[in-house]
Design a protein around this motif. Structure first.
Motif, PDB file in Angstrom:
ATOM      1  N   VAL A 177      24.563  -3.428  42.479  1.00  0.00           N
ATOM      2  CA  VAL A 177      24.043  -3.256  41.080  1.00  0.00           C
ATOM      3  C   VAL A 177      25.208  -3.503  39.989  1.00  0.00           C
ATOM      4  CG1 VAL A 177      22.727  -1.752  39.438  1.00  0.00           C
ATOM      5  CG2 VAL A 177      22.350  -1.477  41.876  1.00  0.00           C
TER       6      VAL A 177
ATOM      7  N   LYS B  57      26.195  -3.748  36.069  1.00  0.00           N
ATOM      8  CA  LYS B  57      25.656  -3.490  34.508  1.00  0.00           C
ATOM      9  C   LYS B  57      25.846  -4.873  33.461  1.00  0.00           C
ATOM     10  CE  LYS B  57      26.233   0.912  32.198  1.00  0.00           C
ATOM     11  NZ  LYS B  57      25.581   2.028  33.231  1.00  0.00           N
ATOM     12  N   MET B  58      24.706  -5.282  33.176  1.00  0.00           N
ATOM     13  CA  MET B  58      24.696  -6.330  32.549  1.00  0.00           C
ATOM     14  C   MET B  58      25.062  -6.094  30.918  1.00  0.00           C
ATOM     15  SD  MET B  58      23.910  -7.919  35.082  1.00  0.00           S
ATOM     16  CE  MET B  58      24.231  -9.705  34.684  1.00  0.00           C
TER      17      MET B  58
ATOM     18  N   GLN C 161      20.842  -2.382  30.667  1.00  0.00           N
ATOM     19  CA  GLN C 161      20.283  -3.161  31.697  1.00  0.00           C
ATOM     20  C   GLN C 161      21.111  -3.252  32.953  1.00  0.00           C
ATOM     21  OE1 GLN C 161      20.093  -7.184  29.931  1.00  0.00           O
ATOM     22  NE2 GLN C 161      18.178  -7.296  30.865  1.00  0.00           N
ATOM     23  N   CYS C 162      20.684  -2.998  33.963  1.00  0.00           N
ATOM     24  CA  CYS C 162      21.201  -3.185  35.354  1.00  0.00           C
ATOM     25  C   CYS C 162      20.591  -4.614  36.151  1.00  0.00           C
ATOM     26  CB  CYS C 162      21.163  -1.875  36.031  1.00  0.00           C
ATOM     27  SG  CYS C 162      22.391  -0.767  35.538  1.00  0.00           S
ATOM     28  N   GLN C 163      21.430  -5.204  36.524  1.00  0.00           N
ATOM     29  CA  GLN C 163      20.751  -6.276  37.612  1.00  0.00           C
ATOM     30  C   GLN C 163      21.108  -5.908  39.120  1.00  0.00           C
ATOM     31  OE1 GLN C 163      21.951 -10.389  37.084  1.00  0.00           O
ATOM     32  NE2 GLN C 163      19.840 -10.780  37.350  1.00  0.00           N
ATOM     33  N   SER C 164      20.145  -5.844  39.849  1.00  0.00           N
ATOM     34  CA  SER C 164      20.239  -5.529  41.285  1.00  0.00           C
ATOM     35  C   SER C 164      20.609  -7.209  41.664  1.00  0.00           C
ATOM     36  CB  SER C 164      19.177  -5.213  41.968  1.00  0.00           C
ATOM     37  OG  SER C 164      18.452  -6.108  42.508  1.00  0.00           O
TER      38      SER C 164
ATOM     39  N   THR D  80      17.650  -9.234  42.982  1.00  0.00           N
ATOM     40  CA  THR D  80      17.110  -9.800  41.927  1.00  0.00           C
ATOM     41  C   THR D  80      17.845 -11.104  41.490  1.00  0.00           C
ATOM     42  OG1 THR D  80      16.422  -7.547  41.202  1.00  0.00           O
ATOM     43  CG2 THR D  80      15.675  -9.406  39.990  1.00  0.00           C
ATOM     44  N   TRP D  81      18.923 -10.893  41.467  1.00  0.00           N
ATOM     45  CA  TRP D  81      19.844 -11.937  41.019  1.00  0.00           C
ATOM     46  C   TRP D  81      19.943 -13.211  41.784  1.00  0.00           C
ATOM     47  CZ3 TRP D  81      24.841 -13.739  42.843  1.00  0.00           C
ATOM     48  CH2 TRP D  81      25.500 -14.596  42.220  1.00  0.00           C
TER      49      TRP D  81
END
Length: 321
Positions: free
Chosen positions: A223, A225-226, A230-233, A236-237
């Protein structure tokens, strides 16, 4: 598996104290939920890791008992060896084999940013981890679900052999439904069905394994931090790019980019995609994962791949240096 605590030594608190230099800060190897892990040097120069659990109440006691019970019975080259334990007042201590190269998390995301991990070593680590999981799922009776597989719980010895550690949250046998098991795990590695309705099976470990495989492949944390909110896993990416052969080579960790056979890269990406499927029934069994990784790991690292030329030059064909 022999009886509980059957193979384990009860170790005197005083000898743990002197081995860790009174649990000095300079000997801390890492920190967990209930305390620290210290490097210990015992008589005869034997090195070990000492996990100190400090009076964390019931949860702490449960994790200690769990770890003692499971690791006291499990012996496998890809699962950490528990050497002994100690109960001292409120404090609980566990003593393990010391793993010289620390955790996969530190190797990938620490100061060296994965530079010690070649493509083949990464594949070996994935294979070792799959072997450890297969033992838990298929050869333990009842089966053991680790429930907290992640890069910080995959430890590496001086030869980069990987061993699964931290069995505090592991559960045995049967399908566990909501309510029977307290929801726990680590953000980024937890399977969606477990988060959504508390459904826990071996397939939850397969999902976490898929996330570790992605980490090995792309060198990113599970995970990131964008922006502040916002966090992106990583799942998902990576998902949209993993199935696109033109994008895949560019998302590989820069440290190992262009060093592998592209065909192998596509195979590993395909395995990762299957492991992190949102629907558990679409995920493979860890045994299937194991069989697909064995041919990608050189024979001298425990697989069946025959490396034709010495590895330093193997990258010329596809290299862009």
């Amino acid at each position: 598996m022999t009886g509980k605590k059957g193979l384990l030594a009860m170790i005197e608190y005083s000898s743990l104290e002197s081995a860790t230099n009174k649990f000095s800060e300079s000997n801390i190897l890492g920190e967990g939920g209930f305390g620290c892990v210290y490097k210990g040097c015992f008589d005869g120069g034997i090195l070990a890791a000492v996990k100190k659990l400090d009076g964390g109440g019931q949860d702490c006691e449960r994790e200690f008992e769990n770890e003692l019970d499971l690791l006291g019975r499990i012996r496998h080259p890809n699962i950490i060896s528990l050497l002994g334990y100690c109960i001292h007042g409120e404090t609980r201590l566990l003593v393990y084999d010391l793993m010289q190269n620390g955790s996969l998390e530190t190797q990938l995301h620490g100061p060296s940013h994965g530079s010690a991990l070649t493509w083949h070593i990464r594949m070996k680590i994935a294979l070792d981890t799959a072997r450890g999981l297969e033992y838990l799922h298929e050869h333990c009776s009842p089966p053991v679900i680790h429930r907290d597989l992640k890069s910080s719980n995959i430890l590496l010895d001086s030869e980069f052999n990987a061993k699964i550690s931290d069995f505090g949250l592991a559960v045995t046998g049967g399908n566990h439904s909501k309510g029977s098991v307290k929801l726990s795990g680590t953000l980024g590695y937890v399977a969606p069905e477990y988060l959504l309705d508390g459904k826990l099976t071996e397939k939850s470990d397969v999902y976490a394994f898929g996330v570790v495989l992605l980490e090995l492949l792309v060198g990113r944390k599970p995970v990131e931090k964008m922006a502040p909110s916002q966090c992106q896993s990583i799942v998902t990416w990576a998902m949209p790019q993993l199935t696109d052969r033109s994008k895949l080579p560019n998302m590989v960790d820069p440290v190992i980019r262009n060093t592998m056979d592209l065909k192998h890269l596509y195979q590993v990406a395909a395995v990762a995609v299957l492991c992190v499927q949102p629907e558990p029934s679409y995920r493979p069994l860890i045994t299937d994962v194991l069989h697909s990784l064995v041919p990608l790991v050189p024979t001298e690292l425990g697989g069946t791949l025959r490396v034709a030329e010495p590895s330093p030059h193997a990258s010329h064909k596809s290299s862009s240096h």
